[in-house]
Design a protein around this motif. Structure first.
Motif, PDB file in Angstrom:
ATOM      1  N   THR A 189      44.018 -47.520 -30.103  1.00 47.47           N
ATOM      2  CA  THR A 189      43.115 -47.546 -28.952  1.00 47.47           C
ATOM      3  C   THR A 189      41.813 -46.834 -29.274  1.00 47.47           C
ATOM      4  O   THR A 189      41.822 -45.689 -29.748  1.00 47.47           O
ATOM      5  N   ALA A 190      40.703 -47.500 -29.006  1.00 47.43           N
ATOM      6  CA  ALA A 190      39.377 -46.885 -29.083  1.00 47.43           C
ATOM      7  C   ALA A 190      38.838 -46.756 -27.665  1.00 47.43           C
ATOM      8  O   ALA A 190      38.746 -47.751 -26.938  1.00 47.43           O
ATOM      9  N   LEU A 191      38.490 -45.545 -27.280  1.00 44.68           N
ATOM     10  CA  LEU A 191      37.941 -45.261 -25.946  1.00 44.68           C
ATOM     11  C   LEU A 191      36.554 -44.674 -26.101  1.00 44.68           C
ATOM     12  O   LEU A 191      36.352 -43.754 -26.896  1.00 44.68           O
ATOM     13  N   VAL A 192      35.601 -45.204 -25.330  1.00 46.11           N
ATOM     14  CA  VAL A 192      34.242 -44.656 -25.333  1.00 46.11           C
ATOM     15  C   VAL A 192      33.918 -44.130 -23.937  1.00 46.11           C
ATOM     16  O   VAL A 192      33.743 -44.923 -23.002  1.00 46.11           O
ATOM     17  N   ASP A 252      45.546 -54.480 -33.060  1.00 44.29           N
ATOM     18  CA  ASP A 252      46.753 -54.322 -33.863  1.00 44.29           C
ATOM     19  C   ASP A 252      46.385 -53.644 -35.179  1.00 44.29           C
ATOM     20  O   ASP A 252      46.003 -54.296 -36.157  1.00 44.29           O
ATOM     21  N   ASN A 253      46.424 -52.301 -35.137  1.00 45.85           N
ATOM     22  CA  ASN A 253      46.217 -51.471 -36.327  1.00 45.85           C
ATOM     23  C   ASN A 253      44.888 -51.749 -37.034  1.00 45.85           C
ATOM     24  O   ASN A 253      44.799 -51.771 -38.265  1.00 45.85           O
ATOM     25  N   ASP A 254      43.838 -51.956 -36.221  1.00 45.86           N
ATOM     26  CA  ASP A 254      42.503 -52.191 -36.776  1.00 45.86           C
ATOM     27  C   ASP A 254      41.512 -51.262 -36.069  1.00 45.86           C
ATOM     28  O   ASP A 254      40.759 -51.680 -35.182  1.00 45.86           O
ATOM     29  N   PRO A 255      41.505 -49.977 -36.460  1.00 39.88           N
ATOM     30  CA  PRO A 255      40.663 -49.009 -35.752  1.00 39.88           C
ATOM     31  C   PRO A 255      39.169 -49.295 -35.848  1.00 39.88           C
ATOM     32  O   PRO A 255      38.430 -49.046 -34.901  1.00 39.88           O
ATOM     33  N   LYS A 256      38.709 -49.821 -36.979  1.00 39.44           N
ATOM     34  CA  LYS A 256      37.275 -50.084 -37.125  1.00 39.44           C
ATOM     35  C   LYS A 256      36.818 -51.143 -36.128  1.00 39.44           C
ATOM     36  O   LYS A 256      35.754 -51.015 -35.512  1.00 39.44           O
ATOM     37  N   ARG A 257      37.608 -52.210 -35.983  1.00 42.16           N
ATOM     38  CA  ARG A 257      37.228 -53.242 -35.027  1.00 42.16           C
ATOM     39  C   ARG A 257      37.292 -52.703 -33.602  1.00 42.16           C
ATOM     40  O   ARG A 257      36.396 -52.959 -32.785  1.00 42.16           O
ATOM     41  N   ALA A 258      38.352 -51.975 -33.274  1.00 37.64           N
ATOM     42  CA  ALA A 258      38.489 -51.413 -31.928  1.00 37.64           C
ATOM     43  C   ALA A 258      37.292 -50.531 -31.595  1.00 37.64           C
ATOM     44  O   ALA A 258      36.716 -50.606 -30.493  1.00 37.64           O
ATOM     45  N   GLU A 259      36.892 -49.713 -32.570  1.00 37.00           N
ATOM     46  CA  GLU A 259      35.756 -48.812 -32.356  1.00 37.00           C
ATOM     47  C   GLU A 259      34.462 -49.584 -32.142  1.00 37.00           C
ATOM     48  O   GLU A 259      33.708 -49.301 -31.200  1.00 37.00           O
ATOM     49  N   ALA A 260      34.201 -50.574 -32.968  1.00 35.29           N
ATOM     50  CA  ALA A 260      32.950 -51.341 -32.864  1.00 35.29           C
ATOM     51  C   ALA A 260      32.872 -52.109 -31.550  1.00 35.29           C
ATOM     52  O   ALA A 260      31.815 -52.136 -30.888  1.00 35.29           O
ATOM     53  N   GLU A 261      33.986 -52.729 -31.152  1.00 36.90           N
ATOM     54  CA  GLU A 261      33.997 -53.507 -29.912  1.00 36.90           C
ATOM     55  C   GLU A 261      33.832 -52.596 -28.695  1.00 36.90           C
ATOM     56  O   GLU A 261      33.114 -52.933 -27.738  1.00 36.90           O
ATOM     57  N   ALA A 262      34.489 -51.440 -28.701  1.00 42.24           N
ATOM     58  CA  ALA A 262      34.394 -50.519 -27.566  1.00 42.24           C
ATOM     59  C   ALA A 262      32.983 -49.964 -27.424  1.00 42.24           C
ATOM     60  O   ALA A 262      32.474 -49.806 -26.309  1.00 42.24           O
ATOM     61  N   ILE A 263      32.321 -49.677 -28.562  1.00 42.14           N
ATOM     62  CA  ILE A 263      30.940 -49.185 -28.525  1.00 42.14           C
ATOM     63  C   ILE A 263      30.015 -50.254 -27.961  1.00 42.14           C
ATOM     64  O   ILE A 263      29.145 -49.979 -27.128  1.00 42.14           O
ATOM     65  N   ARG A 264      30.199 -51.490 -28.414  1.00 44.00           N
ATOM     66  CA  ARG A 264      29.342 -52.585 -27.929  1.00 44.00           C
ATOM     67  C   ARG A 264      29.473 -52.753 -26.419  1.00 44.00           C
ATOM     68  O   ARG A 264      28.466 -52.875 -25.705  1.00 44.00           O
ATOM     69  N   MET A 265      30.703 -52.752 -25.899  1.00 48.52           N
ATOM     70  CA  MET A 265      30.905 -52.894 -24.461  1.00 48.52           C
ATOM     71  C   MET A 265      30.288 -51.729 -23.707  1.00 48.52           C
ATOM     72  O   MET A 265      29.665 -51.911 -22.655  1.00 48.52           O
ATOM     73  N   VAL A 489      20.147 -38.360 -17.600  1.00 50.47           N
ATOM     74  CA  VAL A 489      21.419 -38.314 -18.317  1.00 50.47           C
ATOM     75  C   VAL A 489      21.310 -39.161 -19.583  1.00 50.47           C
ATOM     76  O   VAL A 489      20.823 -40.301 -19.543  1.00 50.47           O
ATOM     77  N   GLU A 490      21.735 -38.619 -20.696  1.00 49.51           N
ATOM     78  CA  GLU A 490      21.684 -39.321 -21.970  1.00 49.51           C
ATOM     79  C   GLU A 490      23.080 -39.805 -22.355  1.00 49.51           C
ATOM     80  O   GLU A 490      24.091 -39.210 -21.971  1.00 49.51           O
ATOM     81  N   PHE A 491      23.116 -40.892 -23.129  1.00 56.78           N
ATOM     82  CA  PHE A 491      24.390 -41.444 -23.581  1.00 56.78           C
ATOM     83  C   PHE A 491      24.333 -41.749 -25.069  1.00 56.78           C
ATOM     84  O   PHE A 491      23.503 -42.527 -25.525  1.00 56.78           O
ATOM     85  N   LYS A 492      25.206 -41.105 -25.814  1.00 62.28           N
ATOM     86  CA  LYS A 492      25.394 -41.408 -27.224  1.00 62.28           C
ATOM     87  C   LYS A 492      26.878 -41.708 -27.416  1.00 62.28           C
ATOM     88  O   LYS A 492      27.719 -40.839 -27.169  1.00 62.28           O
ATOM     89  N   PRO A 493      27.211 -42.928 -27.818  1.00 60.26           N
ATOM     90  CA  PRO A 493      28.612 -43.313 -27.917  1.00 60.26           C
ATOM     91  C   PRO A 493      29.426 -42.379 -28.797  1.00 60.26           C
ATOM     92  O   PRO A 493      29.037 -42.077 -29.923  1.00 60.26           O
ATOM     93  N   ASN A 494      30.520 -41.906 -28.255  1.00 56.65           N
ATOM     94  CA  ASN A 494      31.439 -41.033 -28.985  1.00 56.65           C
ATOM     95  C   ASN A 494      32.829 -41.627 -28.837  1.00 56.65           C
ATOM     96  O   ASN A 494      33.404 -41.610 -27.747  1.00 56.65           O
ATOM     97  N   VAL A 495      33.366 -42.165 -29.905  1.00 61.00           N
ATOM     98  CA  VAL A 495      34.632 -42.883 -29.836  1.00 61.00           C
ATOM     99  C   VAL A 495      35.806 -41.910 -29.999  1.00 61.00           C
ATOM    100  O   VAL A 495      35.797 -41.054 -30.881  1.00 61.00           O
ATOM    101  N   LYS A 496      36.791 -42.099 -29.121  1.00 59.85           N
ATOM    102  CA  LYS A 496      38.059 -41.393 -29.262  1.00 59.85           C
ATOM    103  C   LYS A 496      39.112 -42.415 -29.703  1.00 59.85           C
ATOM    104  O   LYS A 496      39.251 -43.461 -29.074  1.00 59.85           O
ATOM    105  N   LEU A 497      39.843 -42.099 -30.769  1.00 67.44           N
ATOM    106  CA  LEU A 497      40.874 -42.986 -31.284  1.00 67.44           C
ATOM    107  C   LEU A 497      42.254 -42.424 -31.012  1.00 67.44           C
ATOM    108  O   LEU A 497      42.483 -41.222 -31.180  1.00 67.44           O
ATOM    109  N   PHE A 498      43.161 -43.300 -30.598  1.00 61.41           N
ATOM    110  CA  PHE A 498      44.539 -42.910 -30.311  1.00 61.41           C
ATOM    111  C   PHE A 498      45.481 -43.922 -30.940  1.00 61.41           C
ATOM    112  O   PHE A 498      45.275 -45.136 -30.826  1.00 61.41           O
ATOM    113  N   GLN A 499      46.497 -43.421 -31.620  1.00 56.95           N
ATOM    114  CA  GLN A 499      47.530 -44.304 -32.164  1.00 56.95           C
ATOM    115  C   GLN A 499      48.818 -43.508 -32.295  1.00 56.95           C
ATOM    116  O   GLN A 499      48.830 -42.379 -32.769  1.00 56.95           O
ATOM    117  N   ARG A 500      49.907 -44.127 -31.850  1.00 59.68           N
ATOM    118  CA  ARG A 500      51.211 -43.479 -31.959  1.00 59.68           C
ATOM    119  C   ARG A 500      51.965 -44.025 -33.161  1.00 59.68           C
ATOM    120  O   ARG A 500      51.865 -45.180 -33.472  1.00 59.68           O
TER     121      ARG A 500
END
Length: 500
Positions: A189-192, A252-265, A489-500
């Motif tokens: 999971t990538a959360l922004v 599915d176990n692809d943190p780079k894609r999850a991060e990029a897509e979450a930042i774009r959204m 208010v300023e916004f700079k994307p900061n991704v949080k990654l979670f995986q069990r």
């Protein structure tokens, strides 16, 4: 035979509603009662059960369900202690299971716990162990905490607003859980976090700007390796530390894609944040408009939206209509158990002098003394037009008031119920189409309920604990700075990654 544990805890609160909620404000079900409660409905749990039923080798293990009758103020400490204890004891008493489907709202808060859903997940982990996969479905108005994401393998969020995909969200959740069990997918999971609160018509996913982010999320879910994606816009009225908006993507176990897509959204959401606010007009201006409009007008009194956690006893619009001697026919819901009790004692057809509204939130409203005729009485139990479950308004009275040459029909309930459809009106013999003015205590409803046939819909700047005038509410707990509560208010994307 895989065994799937089922559990549920659904409540949304407004921290600005002074009326605490209690366990008596929940429909509690345990064991097979949960299956009976959801059978034939359009709830998320019903959707999940439908998917599990498709797998003949799956056995469901229903444990505990607590569904708030409607949104309200924070849950009292003693009641939370009882509810959470009963919930966790039911999980503890369940046989060993292979997976968990958990249905939560995400915008619950109590006097003594500001992340109750995260707490339940953390305690479930202690009981079930670290290896059992847990998938949780959530409302897109939920408040996502690190604790939730640390203990759930995956989350699934509603994709529609107004919400018409309860059932489908349950289905998506159950299918994802079955994939984790059968296909060995590994959710990451990538959360922004986005420092913004939003409230307005552009959030309607079918027609508004917010729909672009949702459709992007749906494309991700439909793609190879996409497991879950969505936007959380939080509940602006639940004042807790993690209140904000969030984008999230689970792959599915692809943190780079999850991060990029979450930042774009997240970036696309931030770019339109100012347009995701609701323009409002004053009550006085709104009443002047309706008095000069021939056909039906809807007043959206979102500041007293019981489905968002408000008290439901606002009489601000009623007061203005009486002061202006409104000449048309108006329909208004108000929570006032004492007025209902007086009507019950008097009986149908009798006239009473009572006060209406202003009893529950006295900082914002004052009771109004009125003369009214009792036109109908009921026990306030009726079927929801939206998803077929039973709502409980308590004893209810239809009262008719005179306002100059006009007539005001007030449906007074003993307790708040959700008002995002026409259920309360229809249950008491009132067809909104037959009125000139209809007060809808909800920010948004499905289009065909009201807007499709009314001449105008006016978003009224009334007082209340769920006002779209967000800076007026007085947030003190959530992290700052936060748009629109603060400037620059300023916004700079900061991704949080979670995986069990």
């Amino acid at each position: 035979m895989p065994q799937i544990l089922l559990a549920e805890c659904m409540q949304e609160v407004s921290s600005f509603n002074p009326v605490l909620s209690h366990i008596s404000d929940f429909v509690i079900a345990t064991g097979t009662q949960i299956l009976d409660h959801h059978a034939g409905t359009g709830t998320g749990m019903a959707g999940a059960l439908g998917v599990f039923a498709e797998h003949r080798n799956v056995e469901v293990v229903p444990t505990y369900s607590a569904r708030a009758i409607t949104s309200a103020g924070p849950l009292a400490a003693a009641d939370w202690d009882q509810l959470s204890s009963d919930f966790l004891n039911a999980v503890r008493d369940a046989p060993p299971v292979d997976g968990v489907y958990l249905s939560i709202h995400g915008a619950m808060a109590t006097q003594n716990e500001l992340d109750p859903e995260g707490y339940l997940l953390a305690e479930m982990r202690k009981i079930l162990g670290e290896e059992i996969p847990i998938v949780a479905s959530m409302d897109l108005h939920g408040i996502v905490t690190d604790q939730i994401l640390q203990h759930a393998n995956a989350i699934v969020a509603y994709h529609t607003y107004p919400h018409v995909d309860f059932y489908q969200t349950g289905q998506r959740s159950a299918r994802l859980l079955m994939r984790i069990l059968n296909e060995d997918v590994r959710p990451v999971t990538a959360l922004v976090p986005i420092p913004a609160l939003v409230r307005g018509n552009e959030l309607i996913t079918e027609t508004g700007l917010f729909g672009k982010q949702i459709r992007a999320a749906q494309d991700i879910e439909a793609s190879e390796g996409g497991l879950s994606a969505g936007m959380f816009i939080g509940n602006p009225f639940t004042d807790v530390p993690d209140l904000r908006s969030n984008s999230f993507v689970i792959t599915d176990n692809d943190p780079k894609r999850a991060e990029a897509e979450a930042i774009r959204m997240a970036q696309e959401f931030w770019a339109v944040r100012e347009q995701l606010q609701q323009p409002l007009i004053s009550i006085d201006e709104a009443v002047e408009i309706v008095m000069n409009t021939k056909d039906a007008v809807i007043f959206s009194d979102a500041a007293d939206a019981t489905s968002s956690g408000a008290s439901g006893d606002s009489n601000a619009i009623l007061r203005m209509l009486l002061e202006k001697s409104y000449p048309g026919r108006a329909l208004i819901p108000i929570v006032d158990s004492q007025a209902v009790q007086m009507a019950m004692r008097a009986g149908i057809g009798q006239s009473i002098r009572t006060t209406l509204g202003g009893r529950l939130d006295p900082q914002r409203f004052e009771p109004i003394t009125v003369d009214a005729q009792v036109r109908m009485l009921s026990d306030g139990s009726f079927i929801s037009e939206s998803h077929g479950t039973t709502w409980y308004a308590g004893n209810t009275a239809l009262l008719q008031l005179s306002a100059g040459s006009g007539s005001i029909s007030v449906i007074a309930t003993s307790r708040p119920v959700s008002l995002y459809d026409r259920s309360l009106f229809y249950a008491h013999g009132q067809d909104p189409r037959r009125f000139d003015l209809i007060v809808v205590k909800s920010p948004h409803c499905q289009h065909h309920f009201f807007e499709a046939w009314a001449e105008r819909l006016l978003n009224v700047d009334a007082p209340g604990s769920t006002s779209a005038n967000l800076p007026s509410l007085g947030h003190t707990v959530c992290a700052r700075p936060l748009f629109p509560l603060d400037e620059n208010v300023e916004f700079k994307p900061n991704v949080k990654l979670f995986q069990r």
